[in-house]
Write a protein that holds these residues in place. Structure first.
Motif: not given
Ligand SMILES: C[S@@+](CC[C@H](N)C(=O)[O-])C[C@H]1O[C@@H](n2cnc3c(N)ncnc32)[C@H](O)[C@@H]1O
Length: 149
Positions: A128-146
């Motif tokens: 929800q942070d307006a400073r970044v575009d963010a998503l959770i990528v469902p690979i491995g243990k799950g990667e939050l990418v911002c």
């Protein structure tokens, strides 16, 4: 991603014995960059030093033995960060890191799916942070990418 990030520093928080650092070091070497990695525990730090020496990556790895939180305050020009320390400090690391990330810079946080319950406040903050575009990528243990806007 470390290789494709904009100009700036590449950082890893949570070295352990240096396995992930080796991959980051290979990416950095390929594009003439360096990776700074931080580990708090004495025994892991010793293992990491052995790993980097044996693998011949000391020229591209700057190893910091200490608490990442002591080194993050005021840290600027961050182009890429891989966050993989104790999950209890993710939120503090996130808040310390984001102001110092350059536009287009990338923060990747590990364990975003397998430890989702523990990380929920930090994950919700990032998503929800307006400073970044963010998503959770469902690979491995799950990667939050911002990606910094
Ligand atoms: C999951 S392991 C890292 C694994 C490594 N990134 C890999 O994939 O090979 C987490 C590491 O973070 C370290 N750590 C925990 N809190 C830390 C802190 N405040 N500063 C630096 N390192 C920390 C732990 O000691 C542990 O070795």
């Amino acid at each position: 991603m470390a290789a494709a990030a904009p100009a700036g520093r590449c950082i890893e928080i949570g070295t352990s014995a240096g396995y992930s650092t080796l991959w980051l070091a290979l990416a950095c070497r390929a594009v003439g960059r360096k990776i700074t990695t931080c580990e708090i525990l004495d025994e892991k730090a010793e293992l990491a030093r052995q790993t980097f020496g044996a693998a011949g990556v000391c020229d591209v790895v700057e190893f910091v033995h200490g608490d990442a939180l002591d080194h993050l305050a005021g840290c600027k020009d961050i182009a890429f960060c891989f966050l993989d320390a104790e999950k209890e400090i993710y939120e503090r690391c996130y808040e310390a890191l984001v102001p110092g990330i350059v536009q287009g810079g990338i923060l990747v946080a590990d364990n975003a799916i397998n430890l989702q319950a523990t990380l929920r406040p930090m994950l919700e903050r990032a998503l929800q942070d307006a400073r970044v575009d963010a998503l959770i990528v469902p690979i491995g243990k799950g990667e939050l990418v911002c990606r910094k806007r």
